[in-house]
Design a protein around this motif. Sequence first.
Motif, mmCIF file in Angstrom:
data_model
loop_
_atom_site.group_PDB
_atom_site.id
_atom_site.type_symbol
_atom_site.label_atom_id
_atom_site.label_comp_id
_atom_site.label_asym_id
_atom_site.label_seq_id
_atom_site.Cartn_x
_atom_site.Cartn_y
_atom_site.Cartn_z
ATOM 1 N N PRO A 240 2.708 8.726 63.909
ATOM 2 C CA PRO A 240 2.794 10.163 64.201
ATOM 3 C C PRO A 240 1.594 10.978 63.691
ATOM 4 O O PRO A 240 1.004 11.743 64.468
ATOM 5 N N ARG A 272 12.562 6.080 70.637
ATOM 6 C CA ARG A 272 12.768 6.694 69.321
ATOM 7 C C ARG A 272 11.441 7.080 68.671
ATOM 8 O O ARG A 272 11.298 8.155 68.106
ATOM 9 N N ALA A 275 9.867 10.109 70.308
ATOM 10 C CA ALA A 275 10.516 11.345 69.861
ATOM 11 C C ALA A 275 10.004 11.755 68.484
ATOM 12 O O ALA A 275 9.742 12.945 68.230
ATOM 13 N N ARG A 276 9.836 10.795 67.589
ATOM 14 C CA ARG A 276 9.313 11.109 66.246
ATOM 15 C C ARG A 276 7.890 11.645 66.340
ATOM 16 O O ARG A 276 7.511 12.571 65.619
ATOM 17 N N MET A 278 6.478 13.210 68.920
ATOM 18 C CA MET A 278 6.493 14.558 69.496
ATOM 19 C C MET A 278 6.925 15.598 68.470
ATOM 20 O O MET A 278 6.427 16.730 68.476
ATOM 21 N N GLU A 279 7.820 15.218 67.578
ATOM 22 C CA GLU A 279 8.260 16.142 66.535
ATOM 23 C C GLU A 279 7.141 16.485 65.562
ATOM 24 O O GLU A 279 7.119 17.581 64.996
ATOM 25 N N ARG A 280 6.206 15.547 65.371
ATOM 26 C CA ARG A 280 5.111 15.753 64.419
ATOM 27 C C ARG A 280 3.891 16.418 65.044
ATOM 28 O O ARG A 280 2.986 16.859 64.326
ATOM 29 N N ALA A 283 3.212 22.401 68.280
ATOM 30 C CA ALA A 283 3.930 22.949 69.429
ATOM 31 C C ALA A 283 2.954 23.297 70.544
ATOM 32 O O ALA A 283 1.889 23.868 70.310
ATOM 33 N N GLU A 288 5.905 16.883 78.478
ATOM 34 C CA GLU A 288 5.796 15.485 78.074
ATOM 35 C C GLU A 288 5.981 14.566 79.275
ATOM 36 O O GLU A 288 6.912 14.725 80.067
#
Length: 340
Positions: A240, A272, A275-276, A278-280, A283, A288
Motif C-alpha cells: 500500500p 482484499r 481494497a487495502r 485503495m484505502e491508503r 482521495a 477504480e
Amino acid sequence: MSGGDTVYIAATGTALPGDAVDNAALGKLLGVSEEWIDIFVGTRTRHFGWDPVTGEVRGTLADLCAEAGAQALHASGLGPADIEFVVLATATPDLLLPTTATDVADRLGLSHLPVFQIQAGCSGAVQALDLGRTLILGGRRAGLVLGGDVTHRFLGPRGDTARMPTEELVNYVLFGDGAGAAVLTDEPEGERIAIRSVLNSWTGQGRRPGQVLDWYGTTDRHSDRRMLAEDYKAIEEQVPPISAEILWELLGGLGWDLADLGFLLPPQLSERMTARIMERLPATPAREISCVSETGNTGNALPFLQLDRLLPEFTTGSRAIALCVESSRWIRAGFALEKV
C-alpha cells in the motif's frame, strides 16, 4: 499526423481459459469453505488452463498469449507485416527454450523481427510496455507487447490439502491463468491512447523477497522445497505505501493533479489487498478499474485485463494512471495514459 515523441496504444486483447471456477467449486476440491476464501483473499472466481480435478493441461501460456495477441492485432486493423517487434513478459514460460515469445510470434505469422521475452512478476507487463515504448521512440512504427502467466507447473490436484500450511494453500485460491496484449504505434490510431509516462524502478536493494517462484532441474526435481511462497505480512505492510509512492511520482513527473485523473488502475494482488491499497491512497475522483475478484491474480496479464475494461469508458481527454508493485524483490512500476 505523426505522433512524434509520443507512443500510442492502438488496441488491446485478452484471453482467459475455460469457464470461471467459483469459490464453491474450488473450496470443495480443497476442503475449505467459501467463507475462508472470501475472508482471506476476497476473490470470487478465477480461470485455470488445467483441470482442477485431473490436472490435465488444456491451455498453455503460448495458447493464451496467441489468442490475446490475435485479438489485439485484429482490433488495431494492422496485419503481421505492420508489426516490427514482439515483447512478452511472464514469470511462467512454457519452456526455458525456445522462448514462449517466439512460439507466439510463430502462431501469429510474425517473422524477421526482434522478439524479446522478459522474465518478471507483476511488473513485467509494465516492463514490456516500457521496452515497446522505447523501441517505438527509436524508430519502429508498430509492435506487439504481451503479458501472461499460468499456474499448472506450481499448482495442481493435491490429496493432502488439509495438511497444507495456510501460506501454501492460499496460492490455490489467489492465482489464476490469463494473458493480455496491446498493439503500440507511433501514430494515434485505433483507440488513440497516448502513453504519457512509464515508471519502472527496482527498489529492493538489501530487502528480503516478498515472493519466491522456484524451479527444479534434473538434480533436485525430488526436492520437497515449495515452488511458490509469499511473505504475506511483508506484502500487506509494504505494497500500500509503495503504491502511493508510485502514484505521486507519476503525477509529479507529468505535472498532473489528483483532480485530473478520471481512472485509477490499482495493483491487483487480490480483492482484499486491492481494497487495502485503495484505502491508503489519497482521495481522488478517479474511478477504480479492477478485475482481480473475477479473474484471480493472473500476474503479467492483469494490467492488460484492466486496460480492456478501461477502453469502453475512456473518452477523449480522459486520463488514467495504472499502478503495479512486484513484491518478489520490490519493483515499483506504473504508467499514465491520456485519450487523444
